[in-house]
Design an enzyme around this catalytic site. Structure first.
Site: not given
Ligand code: BV8
Length: 241
Positions: A178, A59, A112, A206
């Site tokens: 995304g 991190y 998150h 995608e």
């Protein structure tokens, strides 16, 4: 997607794909972040207990990468939408970078956690953090060497879930940008949006694991799809009486 002139309240969910063109790696691509570091080792409480130095270094590097990155056209377009949208707009991001904020969006919910935040496991204080944590610096509040990345790891409860579900409950439109739809509870938000009757739109490179749950999926780069969509939704707002 039909006419959007009845859209008032919008919830946008973003994932790593919106920051890919800013040079930040996604998770599940071939060169993804998880390729070098099995997720169990770097994004779980057990992994942190087992090898705190490895996790802190992982991190620390993400913090360096985030600071070196710049917002791209997708972040800037959402910043423009934030400035001009007359009703409610909440951006919920799974991303730990600050590119939404630096792109002009002020109301961003990091479910998150954030790379630029440190959390003291002794006194529970959180601090804006731009340096490293591997050298176990003292907590500015309690002085203990017990700072960890302020990140939601697997098995930990994402932040401000009540606020997210309340916003989805009021939403006329839910837009996912995304994200692969691989991680819960974020991947379940589209189902909740449908349940309350919101329209659902996906903008992604995608098809994702959740694509069949969206009214519409547009495939392409976020730096193209997001500015185009923001242009559409602002034009529909201008048409309102
Ligand atoms: C919880 C840390 C409960 C931050 C992350 C079944 C079995 C085992 C576990 C579970 C299970 N079902 C649910 C779970 C729980 C688990 C989970 O979902 N596991 C999955 C793998 C099955 N979830 C959790 O543990 C969550 N917590 O459930 O708590 C609880 C209940 C009570 C009490 C306590 C707890 C916590 C989840 C958060 C985990 N932390 N990361 C960090 O290091 O960054 S998850 C990680 O994945 C990141 O946060 C990331 O944001 C997230 C999702 O990834 P994406 O953002 O979607 O990125 P990805 O690479 O996958 O996809 C990128 C997409 O972008 C692709 O589709 C690509 O095509 C597209 N793209 C690429 N380039 C572009 C583009 N699109 C447009 N333009 C481009 N240029």
């Amino acid at each position: 997607m039909g006419a959007m002139d009845d859209i008032r309240n919008i919830v946008v969910l973003t994932g790593a794909g919106i920051s890919a063109e800013s040079g930040l790696r996604t998770f599940r691509a071939d060169d993804g972040l998880w390729e070098d570091h099995p997720v169990e080792q770097v994004a779980t409480p057990a992994g942190f207990r087992c090898d705190p130095d490895l996790v802190q270094r992982f991190y620390d590097q993400r913090r360096v990468d985030v600071r070196a990155a710049n917002p791209n056209a997708a972040h800037l377009a959402l910043g423009e939408l934030y400035a001009r949208w007359k009703d409610e707009l909440l951006i919920v991001t799974q991303n730990i970078d600050d590119l939404h904020e630096r792109g002009g969006a002020a109301r961003v919910l990091h479910m998150h956690g954030e790379a630029l935040s440190a959390w003291c496991t002794t006194c529970d204080a959180r601090h804006r953090w731009f340096g490293t944590l591997r050298d176990r610096p003292p907590c500015p509040v309690c002085g203990q060497a017990s700072l960890r990345p302020d990140i939601v790891w697997f098995g930990e409860m994402p932040y401000r879930m009540g606020e997210i579900y309340a916003a989805i409950g009021r939403a006329d439109l839910f837009v996912s940008i995304g994200t692969s739809g691989a991680v819960y509870p974020a991947a379940g938000f589209v189902e909740e949006a449908r349940r309350v009757g919101a329209r659902t739109l996906e903008l992604n490179l995608e098809r994702s694991l959740g694509s069949n749950q969206f009214d519409e999926t547009r495939l392409g780069m976020a730096s193209t799809l997001v500015p185009d969509w923001v242009g559409e939704i602002l034009a529909s707002q201008a048409l309102r009486l």
